[in-house]
Scaffold this motif. Sequence first.
Motif, PDB file in Angstrom:
ATOM      1  N   SER A  84     -39.696  15.061 -26.967  1.00 10.51           N
ATOM      2  CA  SER A  84     -38.863  16.132 -27.492  1.00 10.51           C
ATOM      3  C   SER A  84     -37.386  15.899 -27.136  1.00 10.51           C
ATOM      4  CB  SER A  84     -39.341  17.466 -26.929  1.00 10.51           C
ATOM      5  OG  SER A  84     -38.512  18.507 -27.354  1.00 10.51           O
ATOM      6  N   GLN A  85     -37.120  15.472 -25.932  1.00  5.94           N
ATOM      7  CA  GLN A  85     -35.754  15.210 -25.518  1.00  5.94           C
ATOM      8  C   GLN A  85     -35.140  14.059 -26.303  1.00  5.94           C
ATOM      9  OE1 GLN A  85     -35.928  14.652 -21.267  1.00  5.94           O
ATOM     10  NE2 GLN A  85     -36.143  16.846 -20.849  1.00  5.94           N
ATOM     11  N   GLN A  88     -34.225  15.224 -29.784  1.00  6.77           N
ATOM     12  CA  GLN A  88     -33.011  16.051 -29.811  1.00  6.77           C
ATOM     13  C   GLN A  88     -31.746  15.230 -29.696  1.00  6.77           C
ATOM     14  OE1 GLN A  88     -33.469  18.930 -26.700  1.00  6.77           O
ATOM     15  NE2 GLN A  88     -35.144  20.009 -27.735  1.00  6.77           N
ATOM     16  N   GLN A  89     -31.844  14.055 -29.095  1.00  8.90           N
ATOM     17  CA  GLN A  89     -30.675  13.208 -28.888  1.00  8.90           C
ATOM     18  C   GLN A  89     -30.327  12.385 -30.112  1.00  8.90           C
ATOM     19  OE1 GLN A  89     -31.404  10.927 -25.354  1.00  8.90           O
ATOM     20  NE2 GLN A  89     -31.345  12.714 -24.011  1.00  8.90           N
TER      21      GLN A  89
END
Length: 90
Positions: A84-85, A88-89
């Motif tokens: 997920s991180q 998002q990046q």
Amino acid sequence: MIRQAGTNAGALRESVRTECAQPSAHVTSAVSSLAGWNLSTALNTAWSVWSGQAHTLGEAVGTIGKNLHTTAQNYDSTETAIHSQFAQQR
């Protein structure tokens, strides 16, 4: 793999309980038949020790299984959070 090991440990816990308890009826019968003899007391004591150790073993294997499942779940959660991180990046 870890989740499967946890499942296998749970199955082993049940096998330990079942298999280690099988002599119960025979021991109880022998203890009753030998009442008044030293062997009766010795058999009763041995069965008590055996039962306690089998119970402890079963509980330990069950705890290991639960810990393996928890670890697998934690790995899955961590992996999901990392994906997920990264998403998002982008």
